[in-house]
Design a protein around this motif. Structure first.
Motif, PDB file in Angstrom:
ATOM      1  N   SER A  96       0.815  -1.220   0.000  1.00 39.70           N
ATOM      2  CA  SER A  96       0.000   0.000   0.000  1.00 39.70           C
ATOM      3  C   SER A  96       0.850   1.273   0.000  1.00 39.70           C
ATOM      4  O   SER A  96       0.319   2.371  -0.169  1.00 39.70           O
ATOM      5  N   ASN A 120      -5.131   3.411  -0.406  1.00 41.81           N
ATOM      6  CA  ASN A 120      -6.124   2.992   0.575  1.00 41.81           C
ATOM      7  C   ASN A 120      -7.118   1.973   0.038  1.00 41.81           C
ATOM      8  O   ASN A 120      -8.016   1.560   0.755  1.00 41.81           O
ATOM      9  N   GLY A 121      -6.950   1.599  -1.239  1.00 46.09           N
ATOM     10  CA  GLY A 121      -7.787   0.554  -1.802  1.00 46.09           C
ATOM     11  C   GLY A 121      -8.763   1.046  -2.852  1.00 46.09           C
ATOM     12  O   GLY A 121      -8.829   2.228  -3.179  1.00 46.09           O
ATOM     13  N   ALA A 132     -10.932   4.751  -6.197  1.00 48.93           N
ATOM     14  CA  ALA A 132      -9.631   4.421  -5.614  1.00 48.93           C
ATOM     15  C   ALA A 132      -9.238   5.563  -4.687  1.00 48.93           C
ATOM     16  O   ALA A 132      -9.418   6.735  -5.031  1.00 48.93           O
TER      17      ALA A 132
END
Length: 176
Positions: A96, A120-121, A132
């Motif tokens: 990440s 953060n995904g 995203a």
């Protein structure tokens, strides 16, 4: 693998900065108008093409007089140089953690900088949009871009520090 284009979700994003004031505290500011675009191969942001632009006259520090001073020739010369721009030349991801190395142009002066980001995904919002999220941090020396104005303090030192800390909470939306 297909190229995916991403655009800023401005209602869920912010781009801010802070600078030391009187050598004892920080003054915060933000850009009310900015854009971020990215192109990725698939949903992998490592190697992404990323561009950020921010309108200088959108600077907001919660003080109209200070904002006007920042727009002036003492700082950003907003009438002559209406935006700043960051273009990533290299985006690397390790889990990440990410680094974005690229060119930052302020007042027509381009210097290479490296920003740190946390990926953060990716998530789908209730309306089916793929998003995203990123947290971005960095630090630059304002004098590298001729943002030189300052005032000496009676007790020594200067009114403003040289380092500007950059912070962004960025949410991108996948384009159809």
């Amino acid at each position: 693998m297909s190229t995916i284009k991403w655009a800023l979700d401005p209602t869920h994003s912010e781009l801010g900065f802070k600078i030391r004031h009187l050598m004892i505290s920080n003054v915060n500011g933000s850009f009310k108008s900015f854009q971020v675009t990215a192109e990725t191969e698939g949903e992998n942001f490592s190697g992404a093409k990323v561009e950020v632009t921010a309108e200088i006259k959108s600077i907001f520090t919660n003080n109209d007089q200070r904002d006007a001073h920042l727009h002036s020739g003492d700082f950003f010369e907003a009438d002559k140089f209406p935006e700043l721009k960051f273009v990533a030349k290299k985006v690397e991801a390790n889990g990440s953690d990410m680094t974005l190395a690229g060119d930052l142009t302020i007042k027509g002066i381009t210097k290479e900088v490296t920003l740190n980001a946390e990926f953060n995904g990716i998530a789908k919002d209730p309306w089916g949009n793929q998003k995203a999220g990123f947290t971005v941090d960095g630090k630059i020396n304002r004098k590298d871009w001729e943002l030189n104005w300052n005032a000496p303090l009676e007790a020594g030192g200067f009114l403003l520090g040289d380092d500007i800390k950059i912070h962004g909470e960025i949410q991108l939306v996948k384009q159809a």
